[in-house]
Motif scaffolding. Structure first.
Motif, PDB file in Angstrom:
ATOM      1  N   TYR B  11       0.948  -1.180  -0.017  1.00 54.62           N
ATOM      2  CA  TYR B  11      -0.058  -0.019   0.065  1.00 54.62           C
ATOM      3  C   TYR B  11       0.777   1.346  -0.088  1.00 54.62           C
ATOM      4  O   TYR B  11       1.580   1.671   0.800  1.00 54.62           O
ATOM      5  N   ASN B  36      -3.766  -9.792  13.942  1.00 51.37           N
ATOM      6  CA  ASN B  36      -4.072  -8.797  13.271  1.00 51.37           C
ATOM      7  C   ASN B  36      -2.975  -8.061  12.512  1.00 51.37           C
ATOM      8  O   ASN B  36      -1.986  -7.931  13.042  1.00 51.37           O
ATOM      9  N   GLY B  37      -3.512  -7.671  11.373  1.00 52.43           N
ATOM     10  CA  GLY B  37      -2.381  -6.812  10.415  1.00 52.43           C
ATOM     11  C   GLY B  37      -1.312  -7.922   9.715  1.00 52.43           C
ATOM     12  O   GLY B  37      -0.375  -7.464   9.271  1.00 52.43           O
ATOM     13  N   ALA B  38      -1.487  -9.170   9.874  1.00 52.72           N
ATOM     14  CA  ALA B  38      -0.602 -10.056   9.176  1.00 52.72           C
ATOM     15  C   ALA B  38      -0.661  -9.996   7.773  1.00 52.72           C
ATOM     16  O   ALA B  38       0.300 -10.378   6.972  1.00 52.72           O
ATOM     17  N   GLY B  39      -1.739  -9.564   7.316  1.00 55.29           N
ATOM     18  CA  GLY B  39      -1.994  -9.221   5.783  1.00 55.29           C
ATOM     19  C   GLY B  39      -2.998 -10.446   5.135  1.00 55.29           C
ATOM     20  O   GLY B  39      -3.078 -10.570   3.804  1.00 55.29           O
ATOM     21  N   LYS B  40      -3.924 -10.988   6.085  1.00 56.79           N
ATOM     22  CA  LYS B  40      -4.702 -11.811   5.752  1.00 56.79           C
ATOM     23  C   LYS B  40      -5.837 -11.374   4.691  1.00 56.79           C
ATOM     24  O   LYS B  40      -6.176 -11.548   3.680  1.00 56.79           O
ATOM     25  N   THR B  41      -6.455 -10.129   4.971  1.00 56.71           N
ATOM     26  CA  THR B  41      -7.468  -9.506   4.184  1.00 56.71           C
ATOM     27  C   THR B  41      -6.718  -9.004   2.876  1.00 56.71           C
ATOM     28  O   THR B  41      -7.319  -9.237   1.841  1.00 56.71           O
ATOM     29  N   THR B  42      -5.338  -8.553   2.980  1.00 54.68           N
ATOM     30  CA  THR B  42      -4.762  -8.198   1.726  1.00 54.68           C
ATOM     31  C   THR B  42      -4.890  -9.257   0.791  1.00 54.68           C
ATOM     32  O   THR B  42      -5.135  -8.951  -0.449  1.00 54.68           O
TER      33      THR B  42
HETATM   34  N1  LIG Z   1      -6.117   0.490   2.436  1.00 53.38           N
HETATM   35  C1  LIG Z   1      -4.637   0.332   3.237  1.00 53.38           C
HETATM   36  N2  LIG Z   1      -4.000   1.067   3.130  1.00 53.38           N
HETATM   37  C2  LIG Z   1      -2.723   1.264   3.791  1.00 53.38           C
HETATM   38  N3  LIG Z   1      -2.353   0.222   4.456  1.00 53.38           N
HETATM   39  C3  LIG Z   1      -3.260  -0.853   4.636  1.00 53.38           C
HETATM   40  C4  LIG Z   1      -4.569  -0.797   4.077  1.00 53.38           C
HETATM   41  N4  LIG Z   1      -5.234  -2.143   4.373  1.00 53.38           N
HETATM   42  C5  LIG Z   1      -4.446  -2.669   5.205  1.00 53.38           C
HETATM   43  N5  LIG Z   1      -3.236  -1.876   5.210  1.00 53.38           N
HETATM   44  C6  LIG Z   1      -1.997  -2.626   6.013  1.00 53.38           C
HETATM   45  O1  LIG Z   1      -1.692  -3.687   5.529  1.00 53.38           O
HETATM   46  C7  LIG Z   1      -1.215  -4.625   6.568  1.00 53.38           C
HETATM   47  C8  LIG Z   1      -2.152  -5.757   6.491  1.00 53.38           C
HETATM   48  O2  LIG Z   1      -3.355  -5.440   6.643  1.00 53.38           O
HETATM   49  P1  LIG Z   1      -4.776  -6.697   6.623  1.00 53.38           P
HETATM   50  O3  LIG Z   1      -4.558  -7.368   5.192  1.00 53.38           O
HETATM   51  O4  LIG Z   1      -5.765  -5.907   6.776  1.00 53.38           O
HETATM   52  O5  LIG Z   1      -4.241  -7.589   7.867  1.00 53.38           O
HETATM   53  P2  LIG Z   1      -5.308  -8.705   8.619  1.00 53.38           P
HETATM   54  O6  LIG Z   1      -6.510  -8.979   7.645  1.00 53.38           O
HETATM   55  O7  LIG Z   1      -4.402  -9.828   8.599  1.00 53.38           O
HETATM   56  O8  LIG Z   1      -5.485  -8.230   9.625  1.00 53.38           O
HETATM   57  C9  LIG Z   1      -1.608  -3.948   8.077  1.00 53.38           C
HETATM   58  O9  LIG Z   1      -0.300  -3.230   8.347  1.00 53.38           O
HETATM   59  C10 LIG Z   1      -2.181  -2.751   7.386  1.00 53.38           C
HETATM   60  O10 LIG Z   1      -2.196  -1.536   8.237  1.00 53.38           O
END
Ligand SMILES: Nc1ncnc2c1ncn2[C@@H]1O[C@H](COP(=O)(O)OP(=O)(O)O)[C@@H](O)[C@H]1O
Ligand SMILES: [Mg+2]
Lengths: 313, 235
Positions: B11, B36-42
């Motif tokens: 990002y 939390n924040g590991a990158g799962k949703t990404t």
């Molecule tokens: N839209 C975004 N813009 C900037 N950073 C992001 C965004 N979405 C997620 N992040 C960052 O990317 C990392 C992974 O986030 P995310 O995939 O949501 O993790 P998880 O789902 O495992 O909690 C985190 O450090 C988060 O802060």
């Protein structure tokens, strides 16, 4: 008759006039409401698309007279309805080549920056349409000619202008058709889903950018029909859009931003307020009454009177 | 079926995924666990196309998925049940399920999938005409999963279905996910913070830490790995 009876009749007359004009205002507001609801874009050019609808109806019916064969009663109605698809096509193309660059799935979820570009672009389109209209159509006030606008039906002492009455029923019918499209058809539901939650809509396979294009075309097309209907009972010139912007924004805000059904009731209410205000205010101040109502709503009920604000989880 | 090779996602300048590789075979239940924040949703957003990767490849049934426009990916049989449920709040329960069936496959299978979904989550049948925004969190999660199933998917992707729910509801939802996997042989990719529940009945698991896969293996190997037991299973 006594003064008292005349007073009652005046009230009924103003109420009837408000209801009739309110129907077309309602339809107009639905057009703006759809665009805001689906795209989260405030379309400053909306009044000018309505103006295009008026001229489309005028040239079809009176100017070029291509619809003259339908006769003086049917032609204005068909002309107003045809203004819809014509302006829909214009809106579709403008969205495809201009508006899509500053709106869409990316911008809906992002905040701030995107919105400045939208405001500047839609304001720019408004200026181009109004001034382009001046060059193309001239500044002379004109209207769609129909004998209906000089005739009335009488209910007791209350007179219903025929052109306005017919317009009212057509506006209501178009609004009902649109409502059925949005609630019964798969495409209509996809539009609502894209409005509700663009990200989830993309996950179920809705092409959100295409949904926006459809919403924009529909929004301006619907308002153009309302404009085409009004064109037979009121004269207009290329700057008319500006006069109606306040009506449309007040109606949409009153109905609750984002609620499409609410926008119709909002517009209807604005029509009533405008006509009823003539009972106590001079004719020239009727739009001031709308503006006062607009401010009162924003002050006391910013979420609108009718629709609930669409929740976004 | 789904194959991800050394995926890098950022990002702006911020790295969210680094060199992530992952395989999901047809009929498998694959779990990815991480804090939390590991990158799962990404990871999920990249598969669905709302986030574009810096580099790496994703193939789905032999096809280059990154070349497919996001709105078409659902048509390929990928159902993404997003984090935080994301139901269509202003639409009824029934309309939400119908939107799930917006894909061609979903429409064709609607007559079979609707009764299956309502049997899986009977509460949805009771609430069918209620606006989704008025449902409880657990009910919304059930609806989000039901919407995913309504597309008659080949691959069901679930992003933290346990998020913000009471333990009893979480148990019920995991139970139903396993049931769908067991009875229909549906391929499932689950990402979860709750490692114990997620790893318990997966075929294959991955552990994600700050955007990297630090550990992976079949169910038994992971469950007996001392690091996993200590850090994720609390044993
Ligand atoms: N839209 C975004 N813009 C900037 N950073 C992001 C965004 N979405 C997620 N992040 C960052 O990317 C990392 C992974 O986030 P995310 O995939 O949501 O993790 P998880 O789902 O495992 O909690 C985190 O450090 C988060 O802060
Ligand atoms: Mg997450």
């Amino acid at each position: 008759m006594t003064d008292w009876q005349w007073f009652i009749i005046d009230i009924l007359q103003a109420f009837a006039a408000g209801l009739l004009v309110g129907g077309t205002y309602g339809l107009m507001c639905v057009g703006l409401g759809i665009i805001f609801g689906v795209m989260r874009v405030v379309n400053f050019a909306h009044g000018d698309f309505m103006m295009l609808g008026m001229y489309a109806a005028y040239y079809l019916v009176t100017g070029f007279g291509v619809l003259a064969f339908l006769g003086p009663y049917v032609a204005p109605i068909v002309g107003a309805l045809l203004a819809g698809p014509i302006v829909f096509a214009i809106g579709w193309v403008l969205h495809r080549f201009l508006i899509a660059n500053v709106t869409g799935a990316r911008v809906v979820s992002a905040e701030a920056e995107g919105h400045y570009a939208q405001i500047i672009l839609t304001l720019g389109i408004a200026l181009v349409l109004a001034n382009g209209g001046l060059i193309l159509f001239g500044s002379l006030p004109i209207s769609v000619q129909t004998p209906l606008s000089r005739e009335s039906w009488a209910i007791g002492e209350v007179l219903l202008n025929k052109a306005r009455t017919v317009s009212f029923f057509i506006a209501v019918a178009v609004a009902i058709l649109l409502y059925m499209f949005l609630t019964r058809t798969s495409l209509g539901k996809a539009l609502r889903a894209a409005a509700d939650n663009p990200i989830a809509a993309a996950y179920v396979g809705v092409d959100v950018d295409r949904a926006h294009r459809l919403a924009f075309g529909l929004g301006v097309g619907i308002t153009a029909i309302a404009g085409g209907l009004i064109a037979s009972s009121q004269s207009f010139q290329p700057y008319i859009g500006f006069d109606f912007v306040i009506v449309m924004y007040a109606g949409v805000v009153l109905g609750g931003m984002g609620s499409i059904l609410g926008a119709f009731w909002g517009g209807l209410t604005i029509g009533l307020v405008q006509q009823m205000s003539t009972l106590v205010l001079p004719y020239q101040l009727q739009n001031t009454a709308i503006f006062v109502v607009f401010l009162l709503i924003i002050f006391f009920r910013p979420q609108g009177m009718f629709g609930r604000v669409w929740e976004r989880t | 079926m789904l194959s991800i090779q050394s995926l890098d996602v950022a990002y702006g300048g911020l790295r969210a995924l680094s060199g992530v590789s992952l395989e999901v075979a047809r009929g498998q239940f694959v779990a990815v666990v991480g804090a939390n924040g590991a990158g799962k949703t990404t990871l999920f957003k990249t598969i669905s196309g709302t986030v574009a990767p810096v580099s790496g490849a994703i193939t789905y049934n032999g096809r280059d998925l990154l070349a497919v426009p996001p709105a078409e990916r659902a048509q390929l049989g990928i159902a993404h049940v997003p984090e935080g449920r994301q139901v269509f709040a202003s639409m009824t329960v029934m309309e939400n399920l119908e939107m799930g069936a917006y894909t061609r496959a979903g429409r064709e299978r609607w007559a079979q999938s609707l009764p299956m979904i309502l049997e899986l989550f009977p509460i949805l049948a009771e609430r069918r005409d209620q606006l989704a925004g008025t449902l409880s969190g657990g009910e919304q999660q059930m609806l989000a999963i039901g919407r995913g199933l309504a597309s008659a998917p080949a691959l069901l992707m679930l992003d933290e279905p346990s998020m913000g729910l009471a333990p009893a509801v979480v148990d019920l939802i995991f139970e139903r996910i396993h049931q769908v996997h067991r009875d229909q042989g549906l391929t499932i990719l689950l990402v979860e913070q709750r490692a114990a529940e997620a790893l318990e009945s997966c075929d294959h698991g991955y552990v994600l830490e700050t955007g990297r896969v630090v550990l992976q293996g079949p169910h038994d190997t992971l469950m007996s790995d001392p690091r996993v037991r200590r850090a994720y299973l609390g044993m």
